[in-house]
Motif scaffolding. Sequence first.
Motif, PDB file in Angstrom:
ATOM      1  N   GLN A 148      -4.685   4.088  -6.766  1.00  0.00           N
ATOM      2  CA  GLN A 148      -3.865   4.879  -6.237  1.00  0.00           C
ATOM      3  C   GLN A 148      -3.544   6.386  -7.921  1.00  0.00           C
ATOM      4  OE1 GLN A 148      -1.253   5.160  -2.459  1.00  0.00           O
ATOM      5  NE2 GLN A 148      -1.578   3.258  -3.170  1.00  0.00           N
ATOM      6  N   THR A 154       0.863  -1.300   0.127  1.00  0.00           N
ATOM      7  CA  THR A 154       0.286  -0.390  -0.005  1.00  0.00           C
ATOM      8  C   THR A 154       0.575   1.090  -0.006  1.00  0.00           C
ATOM      9  OG1 THR A 154      -1.760  -0.752   1.527  1.00  0.00           O
ATOM     10  CG2 THR A 154      -1.890   1.386   0.720  1.00  0.00           C
ATOM     11  N   ALA A 155       2.013   1.429   0.821  1.00  0.00           N
ATOM     12  CA  ALA A 155       3.292   2.772   0.592  1.00  0.00           C
ATOM     13  C   ALA A 155       3.894   2.631  -0.510  1.00  0.00           C
ATOM     14  CB  ALA A 155       3.860   2.048   1.747  1.00  0.00           C
ATOM     15  N   GLY A 168      -2.676   2.784   4.443  1.00  0.00           N
ATOM     16  CA  GLY A 168      -3.406   4.075   4.232  1.00  0.00           C
ATOM     17  C   GLY A 168      -3.406   4.999   4.770  1.00  0.00           C
ATOM     18  N   THR A 199      -1.145   8.582   4.973  1.00  0.00           N
ATOM     19  CA  THR A 199      -1.669   9.557   5.432  1.00  0.00           C
ATOM     20  C   THR A 199      -1.161  10.795   5.799  1.00  0.00           C
ATOM     21  OG1 THR A 199      -3.457   8.848   3.604  1.00  0.00           O
ATOM     22  CG2 THR A 199      -3.816  11.002   4.705  1.00  0.00           C
ATOM     23  N   SER A 206      -7.270   7.834  -2.795  1.00  0.00           N
ATOM     24  CA  SER A 206      -5.746   8.680  -1.834  1.00  0.00           C
ATOM     25  C   SER A 206      -5.386   6.940  -1.394  1.00  0.00           C
ATOM     26  CB  SER A 206      -6.420   9.351  -0.809  1.00  0.00           C
ATOM     27  OG  SER A 206      -7.613   8.442  -0.102  1.00  0.00           O
ATOM     28  N   ALA A 207      -4.141   7.226  -0.503  1.00  0.00           N
ATOM     29  CA  ALA A 207      -4.217   5.825  -0.135  1.00  0.00           C
ATOM     30  C   ALA A 207      -4.614   5.382   1.138  1.00  0.00           C
ATOM     31  CB  ALA A 207      -2.763   5.868   0.517  1.00  0.00           C
ATOM     32  N   PRO A 261      -3.629  -1.541  -4.716  1.00  0.00           N
ATOM     33  CA  PRO A 261      -3.920  -0.256  -4.734  1.00  0.00           C
ATOM     34  C   PRO A 261      -2.497   0.511  -5.232  1.00  0.00           C
ATOM     35  CG  PRO A 261      -2.106  -1.888  -2.928  1.00  0.00           C
ATOM     36  CD  PRO A 261      -2.672  -2.650  -4.465  1.00  0.00           C
ATOM     37  N   TRP A 272       5.677   6.982   5.907  1.00  0.00           N
ATOM     38  CA  TRP A 272       5.857   5.596   5.715  1.00  0.00           C
ATOM     39  C   TRP A 272       6.524   4.684   6.249  1.00  0.00           C
ATOM     40  CZ3 TRP A 272      10.631   3.261   3.813  1.00  0.00           C
ATOM     41  CH2 TRP A 272      11.643   4.398   3.805  1.00  0.00           C
TER      42      TRP A 272
END
Length: 476
Positions: free
Chosen positions: A305, A45-46, A169, A173, A311-312, A301, A177
């Motif tokens: 994005q 996700t990151a 996420g 946000t 958004s994350a 993801p 990270w």
Amino acid sequence: MGLGRLTPVGGRARRSEGADFPYALALLGAGAMFMEILDATIVVTALPAIADDLGVAPLAASVVVTSYLITLAVLIPLSGWVADRFGVRRVFLTAGLVFTIASAGCAFAPDLTTLVVMRVIQAAGGAMMVPVGRLGVLRTVQRAQLVRAIAYLTWPALIAPVVAPVIGGLIVTHAHWRVIFAINIPIGIVGLAAAVAWCRPAPSSVGRRRLDVAGVVWTTSAVAAAMFAAQEVAADDPRWPVVIGGAIAAAVLGVIAVRRLLSAPEPLLDLGVLRVPSFASVVGYGTVYRMAISAVPFLLPLMFQLQFGWSAVAAGTMVTALFAGNVVIKPLTTGLMRRWGIRTVLVVDLLASVMAFGALAMLGPNTAGVVIAVVLVISGALRSIGFSAYNTLAFADVDAAELGDANALHAAVQELGSAFGVALGAVAVSLFASITVLPAEAYSATYLVLGVVMATCVLGALRLPRTAGAQAVGPG
């Protein structure tokens, strides 16, 4: 390959179906798996945030994922020998400590190279933690308890991916990270304290065997060459001579490695276990299945994005639907296999999975969120059923004497399948993005390719006998 068992201090395990069930060992193994999968899933996700912060392309940052998976695949075959040589408890504690320290290194990594190095060290710890606990359980339980043992170990592994996308996420946000890796530190400390306080090594009567150094060298070199070629293909500007050279080297080294494993008096892995038809099917078709399935959490993801403009947090929340399907269907998987048999369950599940990839290919930025969620929940449920069926079938017909080699080989090819699945996803998206007008079409085309890959697994399932794995699932 004998492994001592971890037994609870100050008490006896509860009895199940006339035999002691190793709850303490299962809990520790599941906890290690939870930490490992939580870490791997959050990182996906990151990836866009990591790439932006470190100044690299999002797809180039996929090496953070694949380097971790391939290191697991390379080192897992050593886990059985290491545990036999140094003891399960000592190996588990050392591996947990390595994983925790490397997580701190990831949190403070100044560039992509350092981050990848720390991820490799993390994986070295993970490669010793998870297989050792699983093998200890598999050696302890009776054949009729196999489904229950695998389900017990799998539940925490299903929970981690459910919470990971949302956590990832939120962290990306509202924090940074680097916090993703920092949270492994307290989790690791708790796990180590539990292992020290609650468990002690049980004596093992199995003798030690010498390390097959040549087997380690050839096997590791073959896998490394294959992944080097795969990483080069996924690069922004692939050097095709390097790709071809890496592929040739991987093939040559792979042949040498197999010949060594077949001829060595005490091989690193005894490939004779592949003579068991059901296990061979899982190693072959099950690895292909793993490739197709593992690409999906990597692609979703990025698609949400980079192409949908989410958004994350929104992307991570939606990906949670995929893993929620995993958890919701899990209580029914054992009953399905007992009622219909592993072969029938696999055939139906794989056919449905092919259709699910077609549904994923039809998603777009204008698709209603509820429709996307439903598609992901169904895909996740099919994923859970397939994993449970393949994991149960893997050891259903393997003799106790071959269980160590089967466990190590199965774990290694699973990680290889995951790594190549991520690489396949990255390469396919890059390739289709260069030849399509709309960037979103690249993801749709990639899902269709994965659907074709999944279709090959249907052929493998159809070749299984109707009674495959019957003694492991019990009567319907």
